[in-house]
Design an enzyme around this catalytic site. Structure first.
Site, PDB file in Angstrom:
ATOM      1  N   GLU A  75      -4.857  -8.296   0.902  1.00 35.41           N
ATOM      2  CA  GLU A  75      -5.642  -8.725   2.265  1.00 35.41           C
ATOM      3  C   GLU A  75      -7.124  -7.876   2.306  1.00 35.41           C
ATOM      4  OE1 GLU A  75      -3.850  -5.054   4.170  1.00 35.41           O
ATOM      5  OE2 GLU A  75      -2.285  -5.454   3.969  1.00 35.41           O
TER       6      GLU A  75
ATOM      7  N   GLU B 226       0.639  -1.362  -0.170  1.00 34.79           N
ATOM      8  CA  GLU B 226       0.204   0.241   0.150  1.00 34.79           C
ATOM      9  C   GLU B 226       1.176   1.527   0.007  1.00 34.79           C
ATOM     10  OE1 GLU B 226      -3.070  -0.249   3.604  1.00 34.79           O
ATOM     11  OE2 GLU B 226      -3.731  -2.067   2.774  1.00 34.79           O
TER      12      GLU B 226
HETATM   13  O1  IFM Z   1      -4.146  -3.329   9.221  1.00 35.60           O
HETATM   14  C1  IFM Z   1      -4.236  -2.609   7.658  1.00 35.60           C
HETATM   15  C2  IFM Z   1      -2.690  -2.742   7.391  1.00 35.60           C
HETATM   16  O2  IFM Z   1      -1.696  -2.710   7.206  1.00 35.60           O
HETATM   17  C3  IFM Z   1      -2.772  -2.462   5.482  1.00 35.60           C
HETATM   18  N1  IFM Z   1      -4.067  -2.673   5.024  1.00 35.60           N
HETATM   19  C4  IFM Z   1      -5.034  -2.250   5.693  1.00 35.60           C
HETATM   20  C5  IFM Z   1      -5.199  -2.535   7.002  1.00 35.60           C
HETATM   21  C6  IFM Z   1      -6.504  -2.266   7.589  1.00 35.60           C
HETATM   22  O3  IFM Z   1      -7.040  -1.276   7.796  1.00 35.60           O
END
Ligand code: IFM
Length: 464
Positions: free
Chosen positions: A371, A166
């Site tokens: 994710e 990200e």
């Molecule tokens: O916890 C975070 C992660 O570190 C990066 N993506 C989003 C998740 C939830 O906010």
């Protein structure tokens, strides 16, 4: 209900990140990261929480790997903490730091679980921030050196590399919105950081291919499924600006070797901004990748910043969370929206949409959902269980969207649930629980939630 099967070789996974789980902040020569510093800034993190102990994963790694194994996943996604490897972000490797990750990859191998290794999940060594952080080119070059050290030390245990997680958050939340470390609020710096993060990705990709030619390399992006709140031209235009900043400003350079013209125009005159781009950079950034990681939680419904009141009249909720003021675009919640503990609207159709668009417009390389998951206000009930049916329903819906995308012809090859453990949720500290496993933070005790069992059963069946 009919059973829907996943492809036979579909990769199931779960994920964590170093700063969110490891703790052991001073152990074995680890240097401070920008998040250690940010946590100490008054008001930056809820309850003044920090990563000093977190889930104490550093000391409980074997127990946690048993939990990974118990899920039956094919892969565990974790990140390496740069300040454990190079405490000041440069110079020779800190051997005890490498030893920890050696133990981790060996532990996975012993349990027959693949390692999906992220090199950067936001914990920049503070010393590099002191020298300018991602705003300066040198940080990208240092990152390539760090990638080389990690690849040569533990690359034999890697099934795939993810260069950055990200980078939108690192650049735009870290340097423009300022609610993430290093907490700067300067658009010109954010744009320069954006470019240097992508350059770091490209330089590291070259290094990784050289050190471990057989290991696939990708990047994990939190692309956004954006929808205009109304068909008012102002809302449509605001959504297009957000699309530029959240999606095209990554996908265009990575897959087409160019920045989108509207974004270059938008950020023109913001110094240093995109004036830091040098000849040849985009060729480095756009070298072919082996896969793309997509992180998805929620669709984002956008109205123009001048239309907050109009949005309320349409029944939208206009949250008071930090926004990019520069884009004059505001994320709102649909009338009657179901939300998670993060106040993120639940709508799995955004995931199908996002995967489809990425594959139609940009690339046919394999896509992983790197994710997806949900925070809920979990608690241990009187029976000693955490009954998190809401999380199970969230995951079921989003896995259904993955199947929809596959049926649409999108090359989705795996899914990493976020997260294995309740952990440090950045500016929310420990107040948001994303885990399949409950962590009692005062004692470190782990307790698998009902969603853990549900996920394990789903993986075993390879079906919904
Ligand atoms: O916890 C975070 C992660 O570190 C990066 N993506 C989003 C998740 C939830 O906010």
């Amino acid at each position: 209900m009919t059973t829907r099967r996943f492809p036979n070789d579909f990769l199931w996974g779960t994920a964590t990140a170093s700063f969110q789980v490891e703790g052991a902040a001073d152990a074995d020569g680890r240097g401070p990261s920008i998040w250690d510093t940010f946590c100490r800034k008054p008001g930056a993190v809820r309850n003044a929480d920090n990563g000093d102990i977190a889930c104490d994963h550093y000391h409980r790694v074997d127990e946690d790997l048993d939990l990974v194994k118990g899920l039956g996943v094919g892969s565990y996604r974790f990140s390496v903490a740069w300040p454990r490897i190079q405490p000041t972000g440069k110079g020779p490797a800190n051997q005890p730091g490498l030893d920890f990750y050696r133990r981790l990859v060996d532990g996975l191998q012993a349990r027959d679980v693949e390692a999906t290794i992220t090199l950067y999940h936001w914990d920049l060594p503070q010393a590099l921030q002191d020298d300018g952080g991602w705003v300066v080119r040198d940080t990208a070059e240092r990152f390539a050196e760090y990638a080389d050290i990690v690849a040569r030390a533990i690359g034999d245990g890697a099934a795939r590399w993810i260069t950055l997680n990200e980078p939108w958050c690192s650049a735009w939340r870290g340097y423009e919105v300022g609610d993430h470390a290093p907490g700067i609020t300067d658009v010109g710096q954010a744009a320069a950081a954006h470019h240097h993060l992508l350059l770091a990705h490209g330089l590291a990709t070259e290094v990784l291919r050289d050190a471990t030619p057989e290991v696939p390399v990708g990047i994990a992006l939190n692309l956004a499924a954006l929808r205009p709140g109304t068909d008012d031209p102002l809302d449509v235009a605001a959504t297009l600006r957000m699309d530029g900043n959240r999606n095209r400003i990554f996908l265009d350079p990575l897959f087409r070797g160019e920045y989108p013209v509207d974004m270059l125009e938008h950020y023109a005159g913001r110094e240093p901004g995109f004036s830091v781009v040098r000849d040849g950079d985009l060729a480095i950034i756009s070298q072919p990748l082996d896969f793309l990681g997509v992180n998805y939680y929620s669709p984002e419904i956008i109205v123009d910043a001048t239309r907050r009141q109009a949005a309320r009249e349409f029944g939208y909720t206009v949250p008071t969370r930090p926004e990019s003021h520069d884009l004059a675009a505001v994320g709102v919640l649909s009338p009657g929206a179901q939300v998670t503990q993060m106040n993120w609207e639940i709508d799995a159709s955004g995931l199908r949409e996002l995967l489809g668009r990425t594959s139609r417009e940009y690339t046919d390389i394999p896509l992983y959902v790197t994710e997806n998951g949900a925070a809920y206000d979990d608690y241990v009930g009187p029976t000693g269980e955490v009954r998190d049916g809401n999380r199970t329903e969230y995951l079921r819906a989003h896995l259904g969207a993955v199947l929809d995308a596959i049926e649409d012809g999108v090359n989705v090859v795996g899914f990493f649930e976020w997260s294995l453990l309740d952990n440090f949720e950045w500016a929310f500290g420990y107040s948001r629980r994303f885990g399949l496993v409950w962590v009692d933070f005062p004692t470190g005790t782990r307790l698998p939630k009902q969603s853990y069992d549900w996920y394990a059963e789903t993986i075993k069946a390879n079906a919904l």
